[in-house]
Design a protein around this motif. Sequence first.
Motif, PDB file in Angstrom:
ATOM      1  N   GLY A  98      69.756  50.374  -0.559  1.00 33.88           N
ATOM      2  CA  GLY A  98      68.547  49.631  -0.180  1.00 33.88           C
ATOM      3  C   GLY A  98      67.553  49.507  -1.333  1.00 33.88           C
ATOM      4  N   GLY A  99      66.618  48.566  -1.140  1.00 32.09           N
ATOM      5  CA  GLY A  99      65.611  48.295  -2.171  1.00 32.09           C
ATOM      6  C   GLY A  99      64.673  49.469  -2.395  1.00 32.09           C
ATOM      7  N   ASN A 100      64.350  50.197  -1.338  1.00 32.74           N
ATOM      8  CA  ASN A 100      63.461  51.351  -1.499  1.00 32.74           C
ATOM      9  C   ASN A 100      64.075  52.376  -2.440  1.00 32.74           C
ATOM     10  OD1 ASN A 100      61.470  50.399   0.150  1.00 32.74           O
ATOM     11  ND2 ASN A 100      61.576  52.061   1.637  1.00 32.74           N
ATOM     12  N   TYR A 124      52.859  47.313  -0.951  1.00 30.74           N
ATOM     13  CA  TYR A 124      53.901  47.753  -0.006  1.00 30.74           C
ATOM     14  C   TYR A 124      53.857  49.274  -0.012  1.00 30.74           C
ATOM     15  CZ  TYR A 124      58.645  48.826   1.628  1.00 30.74           C
ATOM     16  OH  TYR A 124      59.728  49.346   2.298  1.00 30.74           O
ATOM     17  N   ASN A 172      55.009  41.576   0.578  1.00 28.12           N
ATOM     18  CA  ASN A 172      54.713  42.382   1.750  1.00 28.12           C
ATOM     19  C   ASN A 172      53.512  43.217   1.336  1.00 28.12           C
ATOM     20  OD1 ASN A 172      54.634  44.088   3.926  1.00 28.12           O
ATOM     21  ND2 ASN A 172      56.568  45.109   3.494  1.00 28.12           N
ATOM     22  N   ASP A 200      60.016  43.239  -7.240  1.00 27.72           N
ATOM     23  CA  ASP A 200      60.763  43.401  -5.995  1.00 27.72           C
ATOM     24  C   ASP A 200      60.974  42.026  -5.357  1.00 27.72           C
ATOM     25  OD1 ASP A 200      61.372  43.765  -3.235  1.00 27.72           O
ATOM     26  OD2 ASP A 200      60.509  45.777  -3.264  1.00 27.72           O
ATOM     27  N   TYR A 203      62.397  39.523  -0.537  1.00 27.16           N
ATOM     28  CA  TYR A 203      62.177  38.345   0.335  1.00 27.16           C
ATOM     29  C   TYR A 203      62.470  37.033  -0.397  1.00 27.16           C
ATOM     30  CZ  TYR A 203      59.776  41.835   3.151  1.00 27.16           C
ATOM     31  OH  TYR A 203      59.485  42.957   3.891  1.00 27.16           O
ATOM     32  N   SER A 231      67.561  43.335  -2.176  1.00 36.31           N
ATOM     33  CA  SER A 231      67.942  44.007  -0.935  1.00 36.31           C
ATOM     34  C   SER A 231      68.695  43.026  -0.041  1.00 36.31           C
ATOM     35  CB  SER A 231      66.658  44.450  -0.220  1.00 36.31           C
ATOM     36  OG  SER A 231      66.937  44.781   1.113  1.00 36.31           O
ATOM     37  N   SER A 233      68.732  43.733   3.155  1.00 34.75           N
ATOM     38  CA  SER A 233      68.172  44.058   4.475  1.00 34.75           C
ATOM     39  C   SER A 233      67.607  42.856   5.212  1.00 34.75           C
ATOM     40  CB  SER A 233      67.051  45.088   4.332  1.00 34.75           C
ATOM     41  OG  SER A 233      67.561  46.313   3.905  1.00 34.75           O
ATOM     42  N   LYS A 234      66.830  42.041   4.520  1.00 41.88           N
ATOM     43  CA  LYS A 234      66.129  40.947   5.195  1.00 41.88           C
ATOM     44  C   LYS A 234      67.025  39.714   5.275  1.00 41.88           C
ATOM     45  CE  LYS A 234      62.763  43.861   4.511  1.00 41.88           C
ATOM     46  NZ  LYS A 234      62.046  44.661   5.456  1.00 41.88           N
ATOM     47  N   ARG A 242      71.895  49.550   4.733  1.00 40.76           N
ATOM     48  CA  ARG A 242      71.358  50.182   3.533  1.00 40.76           C
ATOM     49  C   ARG A 242      72.063  49.742   2.248  1.00 40.76           C
ATOM     50  NH1 ARG A 242      67.605  49.859   4.328  1.00 40.76           N
ATOM     51  NH2 ARG A 242      66.781  51.321   2.814  1.00 40.76           N
TER      52      ARG A 242
HETATM   53  C1  LIG Z   1      58.820  44.592  -0.514  1.00 36.99           C
HETATM   54  C2  LIG Z   1      59.877  45.411   0.131  1.00 36.99           C
HETATM   55  N1  LIG Z   1      60.777  46.032  -0.637  1.00 36.99           N
HETATM   56  C3  LIG Z   1      61.743  46.793  -0.089  1.00 36.99           C
HETATM   57  C4  LIG Z   1      61.828  46.950   1.270  1.00 36.99           C
HETATM   58  C5  LIG Z   1      62.880  47.850   1.840  1.00 36.99           C
HETATM   59  O1  LIG Z   1      64.113  47.291   1.639  1.00 36.99           O
HETATM   60  P1  LIG Z   1      65.428  48.113   1.942  1.00 36.99           P
HETATM   61  O2  LIG Z   1      65.682  48.063   3.391  1.00 36.99           O
HETATM   62  O3  LIG Z   1      66.460  47.377   1.142  1.00 36.99           O
HETATM   63  O4  LIG Z   1      65.219  49.516   1.442  1.00 36.99           O
HETATM   64  C6  LIG Z   1      60.922  46.317   2.116  1.00 36.99           C
HETATM   65  C7  LIG Z   1      61.000  46.498   3.574  1.00 36.99           C
HETATM   66  O5  LIG Z   1      60.126  46.174   4.323  1.00 36.99           O
HETATM   67  C8  LIG Z   1      59.915  45.540   1.522  1.00 36.99           C
HETATM   68  O6  LIG Z   1      58.997  44.926   2.278  1.00 36.99           O
END
Ligand SMILES: Cc1ncc(COP(=O)(O)O)c(C=O)c1O
Length: 390
Positions: A98-100, A124, A172, A200, A203, A231, A233-234, A242
């Motif tokens: 995941g991006g986080n 964020y 975000n 990042d 989106y 990511s 995820s979205k 993940r």
């Molecule tokens: C700007 C940003 N980066 C990363 C994430 C998290 O992404 P991931 O689910 O890939 O960890 C989010 C999730 O809301 C986000 O808003």
Amino acid sequence: MPESQRMRAVQSPIIPIVAEWIRQCPGTISLGQGVVSYGPPPEATARLQGFGASIDDNKYKAVVGIPELVEAFGRKFQQENGILTADGSGSSLVVTAGGNMGFMNAMLAILDPGDEVVIPAPYYFNHEMAVTMASGRVVLAPTDDNDQLVPERIEAALSSRTRAVVTVSPNNPTGAVYTEASLRAVNDLCRRRGLYHIHDEAYEYFVYDGAVHFSPGSIPGASRYTISLFSLSKAYGFASWRIGCMVIPEELLQAVRKIQDTILICAPVVSQLAGVGALQAGKAYCEGHLRTLTGTRSLVLQALAGLADVCTVPRADGAFYFLLRLRSDRSALEIAEQLVRNHGVAVIPGNAFGLEKGCHLRVAYGALQPATVAEGMERLVTGLKKILCL
Ligand SMILES: Cc1ncc(COP(=O)(O)O)c(C=O)c1O
């Protein structure tokens, strides 16, 4: 036994707090968490057939990702983002959970205790938390009244301890899409001052009304100091799977390998395989859903127009957020709690995004089904009018 001082300094994530209010108030419509309403494409789940049958499926795999996914991301970055990751490009690609995780990897790789990271505010929240967890210090550079970057404020926030500047576009919590010119200005500032530019792009596909997404990692020469985070995820409804990816300067690869090997070893292989299928379906999959989301966004905007007396809604051409600026000096946290408890609708208070002044609420519309948009927005508009007129 007490927790570390470092962890005591980290804010508690707001999402579980709002989730608890929602749990206590069944039937609440959530405009809270930033997730989409759809799941992965069939190409992703098709990849899982038979997985696990071979003993080899069940072993650890490469720290940086399985070759098929590394190649698929590499192709995507070259074709869509103009970011080159092949040997000799100066960049390396690491598949993350995941991006986080990509952001945390970056912080652990570049920060020494007390080093500073400049983050535009509002931010964020997990970015701010990650800097503090890595013993760094966040320095805020407020965005302007339209939630756009102000490169001069970012420059003014730099010190001899600054190691990196972070940007998120589409953003975000604001939904703002930063202009190419402002992202180029920040990237150039980082080049001149010997800093990392961490961008990042979670989106990247979520843009509306002609807004255009730009990847600073595509700027010639930027690969030496730009870290680009992605990511699934979205875009692919992949939040629980993940899978993300980071493009880093080659010289950080050894450090990121050490970090990821220690924390994760490798992103779950079953999810990486699904990720290969998702990238095979490609951007078109997200664009299909974006048509529905664009309709949802219009309905949300129409409903928000009914709140003109009590708040302003800055322009937001991306992601699936609006950050409402309420004409009130009341606590956003209190208002958010009242909205759940008395009006059955959940939003996120602005304090979580580093907004200490003013009263802000983030409205997330990505997860709304067409049937719930009208009801959710009706509750929000009626609720806010009542709360603010008291
Ligand atoms: C700007 C940003 N980066 C990363 C994430 C998290 O992404 P991931 O689910 O890939 O960890 C989010 C999730 O809301 C986000 O808003």
